[in-house]
Design a protein around this motif. Sequence first.
Motif, PDB file in Angstrom:
ATOM      1  N   ILE A 121      34.853  35.798  43.916  1.00  0.00           N
ATOM      2  CA  ILE A 121      35.631  36.840  43.231  1.00  0.00           C
ATOM      3  C   ILE A 121      37.098  36.570  43.523  1.00  0.00           C
ATOM      4  O   ILE A 121      37.580  36.756  44.633  1.00  0.00           O
ATOM      5  CB  ILE A 121      35.223  38.246  43.702  1.00  0.00           C
ATOM      6  N   ALA A 122      37.798  36.071  42.513  1.00  0.00           N
ATOM      7  CA  ALA A 122      39.206  35.716  42.707  1.00  0.00           C
ATOM      8  C   ALA A 122      39.893  36.021  41.371  1.00  0.00           C
ATOM      9  O   ALA A 122      39.922  37.191  40.960  1.00  0.00           O
ATOM     10  CB  ALA A 122      39.314  34.237  43.081  1.00  0.00           C
ATOM     11  N   MET A 123      40.402  34.970  40.691  1.00  0.00           N
ATOM     12  CA  MET A 123      40.917  35.173  39.337  1.00  0.00           C
ATOM     13  C   MET A 123      40.326  34.128  38.401  1.00  0.00           C
ATOM     14  O   MET A 123      41.022  33.529  37.584  1.00  0.00           O
ATOM     15  CB  MET A 123      42.448  35.140  39.345  1.00  0.00           C
TER      16      MET A 123
ATOM     17  N   PHE B 185      48.308  35.916  27.182  1.00  0.00           N
ATOM     18  CA  PHE B 185      46.949  36.000  26.631  1.00  0.00           C
ATOM     19  C   PHE B 185      46.872  36.611  25.230  1.00  0.00           C
ATOM     20  O   PHE B 185      46.104  36.132  24.401  1.00  0.00           O
ATOM     21  CB  PHE B 185      46.037  36.779  27.589  1.00  0.00           C
TER      22      PHE B 185
ATOM     23  N   ARG C 281      37.991  44.702  39.463  1.00  0.00           N
ATOM     24  CA  ARG C 281      39.284  44.698  40.168  1.00  0.00           C
ATOM     25  C   ARG C 281      40.453  44.500  39.202  1.00  0.00           C
ATOM     26  O   ARG C 281      41.564  44.195  39.604  1.00  0.00           O
ATOM     27  CB  ARG C 281      39.280  43.589  41.229  1.00  0.00           C
TER      28      ARG C 281
ATOM     29  N   VAL D 194      41.208  42.160  37.138  1.00  0.00           N
ATOM     30  CA  VAL D 194      41.748  40.807  36.934  1.00  0.00           C
ATOM     31  C   VAL D 194      41.876  40.561  35.431  1.00  0.00           C
ATOM     32  O   VAL D 194      41.004  40.956  34.655  1.00  0.00           O
ATOM     33  CB  VAL D 194      40.801  39.756  37.563  1.00  0.00           C
ATOM     34  N   GLU D 195      42.939  39.901  35.017  1.00  0.00           N
ATOM     35  CA  GLU D 195      43.111  39.636  33.581  1.00  0.00           C
ATOM     36  C   GLU D 195      41.929  38.846  33.036  1.00  0.00           C
ATOM     37  O   GLU D 195      41.539  37.808  33.586  1.00  0.00           O
ATOM     38  CB  GLU D 195      44.411  38.875  33.330  1.00  0.00           C
ATOM     39  N   THR D 196      41.394  39.331  31.939  1.00  0.00           N
ATOM     40  CA  THR D 196      40.147  38.819  31.391  1.00  0.00           C
ATOM     41  C   THR D 196      40.255  38.771  29.868  1.00  0.00           C
ATOM     42  O   THR D 196      40.769  39.703  29.260  1.00  0.00           O
ATOM     43  CB  THR D 196      38.992  39.769  31.815  1.00  0.00           C
TER      44      THR D 196
ATOM     45  N   GLY E 133      32.734  41.253  39.228  1.00  0.00           N
ATOM     46  CA  GLY E 133      33.520  41.678  40.390  1.00  0.00           C
ATOM     47  C   GLY E 133      35.013  41.545  40.145  1.00  0.00           C
ATOM     48  O   GLY E 133      35.818  42.272  40.741  1.00  0.00           O
ATOM     49  N   GLU E 134      35.397  40.619  39.281  1.00  0.00           N
ATOM     50  CA  GLU E 134      36.819  40.482  38.948  1.00  0.00           C
ATOM     51  C   GLU E 134      37.252  41.542  37.939  1.00  0.00           C
ATOM     52  O   GLU E 134      38.329  42.124  38.065  1.00  0.00           O
ATOM     53  CB  GLU E 134      37.091  39.069  38.414  1.00  0.00           C
ATOM     54  N   LEU E 135      36.398  41.787  36.945  1.00  0.00           N
ATOM     55  CA  LEU E 135      36.758  42.810  35.959  1.00  0.00           C
ATOM     56  C   LEU E 135      36.907  44.167  36.653  1.00  0.00           C
ATOM     57  O   LEU E 135      37.831  44.927  36.351  1.00  0.00           O
ATOM     58  CB  LEU E 135      35.701  42.877  34.855  1.00  0.00           C
TER      59      LEU E 135
ATOM     60  N   CYS F   8      33.785  36.240  32.160  1.00  0.00           N
ATOM     61  CA  CYS F   8      34.005  37.552  32.749  1.00  0.00           C
ATOM     62  C   CYS F   8      33.089  37.736  33.950  1.00  0.00           C
ATOM     63  O   CYS F   8      31.920  38.073  33.804  1.00  0.00           O
ATOM     64  CB  CYS F   8      33.749  38.624  31.688  1.00  0.00           C
ATOM     65  N   ILE F   9      33.615  37.499  35.137  1.00  0.00           N
ATOM     66  CA  ILE F   9      32.891  37.787  36.364  1.00  0.00           C
ATOM     67  C   ILE F   9      33.064  39.278  36.646  1.00  0.00           C
ATOM     68  O   ILE F   9      34.189  39.790  36.669  1.00  0.00           O
ATOM     69  CB  ILE F   9      33.446  36.930  37.529  1.00  0.00           C
TER      70      ILE F   9
ATOM     71  N   ASN G  87      38.317  34.634  35.955  1.00  0.00           N
ATOM     72  CA  ASN G  87      38.344  35.068  34.546  1.00  0.00           C
ATOM     73  C   ASN G  87      39.641  34.594  33.887  1.00  0.00           C
ATOM     74  O   ASN G  87      39.647  34.128  32.736  1.00  0.00           O
ATOM     75  CB  ASN G  87      38.253  36.598  34.455  1.00  0.00           C
ATOM     76  N   HIS G  88      40.733  34.749  34.610  1.00  0.00           N
ATOM     77  CA  HIS G  88      42.057  34.318  34.152  1.00  0.00           C
ATOM     78  C   HIS G  88      42.054  32.801  33.917  1.00  0.00           C
ATOM     79  O   HIS G  88      42.427  32.297  32.850  1.00  0.00           O
ATOM     80  CB  HIS G  88      43.053  34.736  35.242  1.00  0.00           C
TER      81      HIS G  88
END
Lengths: 359, 359
Positions: free
Chosen positions: A227-229, A350, B157, B159-161, B153-155, B150-151, A231-232
């Motif tokens: 779990i980091a970034m 984005f 938080r 995180v840009e997705t 745990g990141e969404l 789209c992970i 997705n980005h």
Amino acid sequence: MSTITILGAGMMGSAWCLPLIDAGHSVRLVGTHLDEAIIAQLKQNRHHLKLNYSLPDAVQPFQLSELGEAMAGCEIVGLGVSSQGVRWAARTLAPWLSSQPVMMISKGLEWQAGQLQILPDIFSQELALLGPQLKPSAPCFAPVGVAGPCIAGELARRVETCVVMTGRNPELVKQLARAVRTPYYHAFASPDAVGVETCAALKNAYAMAIAFAVGLHRASGGEAGSIAMHNHESAVFAQAVVEMQRIVEWLGGDSSSAVGLAGVGDLDVTCNGGRTGRFGALLGSGLNREQAVEAMQGATLECLDILATMKQAVDSAGSGAGGELSWQRVPLLQHMVEVVAANAPVNVPFPRFFGGLEL
Amino acid sequence: MSTITILGAGMMGSAWCLPLIDAGHSVRLVGTHLDEAIIAQLKQNRHHLKLNYSLPDAVQPFQLSELGEAMAGCEIVGLGVSSQGVRWAARTLAPWLSSQPVMMISKGLEWQAGQLQILPDIFSQELALLGPQLKPSAPCFAPVGVAGPCIAGELARRVETCVVMTGRNPELVKQLARAVRTPYYHAFASPDAVGVETCAALKNAYAMAIAFAVGLHRASGGEAGSIAMHNHESAVFAQAVVEMQRIVEWLGGDSSSAVGLAGVGDLDVTCNGGRTGRFGALLGSGLNREQAVEAMQGATLECLDILATMKQAVDSAGSGAGGELSWQRVPLLQHMVEVVAANAPVNVPFPRFFGGLEL
């Protein structure tokens, strides 16, 4: 089986000797003036200082001053020099070139005479400038480029590797691809010189942007992990491939090359912790270009060259063989240029990606 | 702003609440019978047991037994169930469906009546089976799929997705994409339901093969690092995208969807240490399917479902809307099927990749 002389004894040129030896060729490795210590050490005990790995005894090392000896009886020439070394290599090799084909692993693009030019064309243009000593039909006027996901340290250890070879003479491309294959070095042939070479060069820039996320995450206090970034990062990866396709189309190449080894494949491998990724992460963490370059302690940053070249190319609003290209079509490239040329903070646009968010 | 009811309180369905809340909607999260403990804990202190993260107070949790209450006044339905739960969800929601559009994050393909079917179509077919209680023009008959890297745990938080939404009614797709956007949740609209949904499903299989290299490297005694088997891995990645394009074309979709968020993007993010990658690495390290499944200790392995479905589809030598597909065109898929269905050892058929090595 042939006698192959490789000029350039950096990591990739040297690792390339492995499949060539294993394919049954007699291989001579010639250092440039930058490689003197490497060649001296190779002569002593076969240990390669940059690869930190021993080359097989069959690889014959030569200093640049011994180039004449290394080229005597040479049947295929290999270029392992950096993109900046391609013109120099053409001038240096010219006295010994006659009927040998040339293959090259150098990657880059140049902006010349209002056009983006691929390195195999730069090599043959430089040869042509040297006068009429070579027949225009000589195979060295159609150098064969080699691209695809290939980390040198892995190739030296005979890790299975796929590369794509391309050039202006498709029959010569196929002939050389057949000549270099081994059970672990799978060389495919593509007739799309423009597409393959363009992707091979662009991936060094786009890998920088993919790594922005690592730095942004670090700067926000996050730790590396699942779990980091990501997705980005992966959205940027997808947009990078979309933009590579657009640029290749603009230049009149085949956009499907961006979906193959030179595009998707090489981009993916370049994101595995190499210097381009480390540089992108530094920018993402908030350093400006100057600070990030300093932190890289003199590492070669191909991404800066290719971004400078692409800025000239797109700024010229140039028509390519495949139509127009505007900054609107390559918003990620535009952002990278703003970051490295105008010290803009990293803030990936984005909403302008893919088809855009305007509905 | 709308009242949105999400059915399925697993990691992704629950993380999805974040952008929906931030986009200004009133969000109700309903657990399935598998989510009872999750909902009970959410009701107590907003902590999500699987995400290991607290949801905002604005998210209203409901047990399945409270579905009627959660659907009262619902204006948009969201499906967060697994692919196997889509038919059940249609039957369960049907009594409360009238004019609400449905959006779904479930990913998968089904083999039905000699055809590969995407999940939005499975949902509407199941609704149609329930009889004439719903008007054929009801928006729930054109569910909108959500795909892309789209992970959860990141969404959660923020995180840009970037995601891509698609469906059989392009206007409805655009309407819902506009409705769910936030400054960090970039929802693009695509009219290519077949291409986007097919890539979203296939990526779970191809990510398994990309991870073979990790296991092969481990089994050979290698350590993780920048010199491993990344060349192998990235060549498989590139071929995966090529094959996704071929499969999408075969089904009559737009092959460019494989180069976007649902293809390249989601494939890249799935290679970041998730369960599919761990399973592929186990196979690469020499375990057979049974041993690898056991080592995964009951984790859901979507890759096995999608490979079983694709085996049926390609074995049927089926003509799709876009022509024929044979195993020759998808050698990586064929190898994955041989590994998981016939216990073949992992031995990636690189010479058959891309255009093939036959010259």
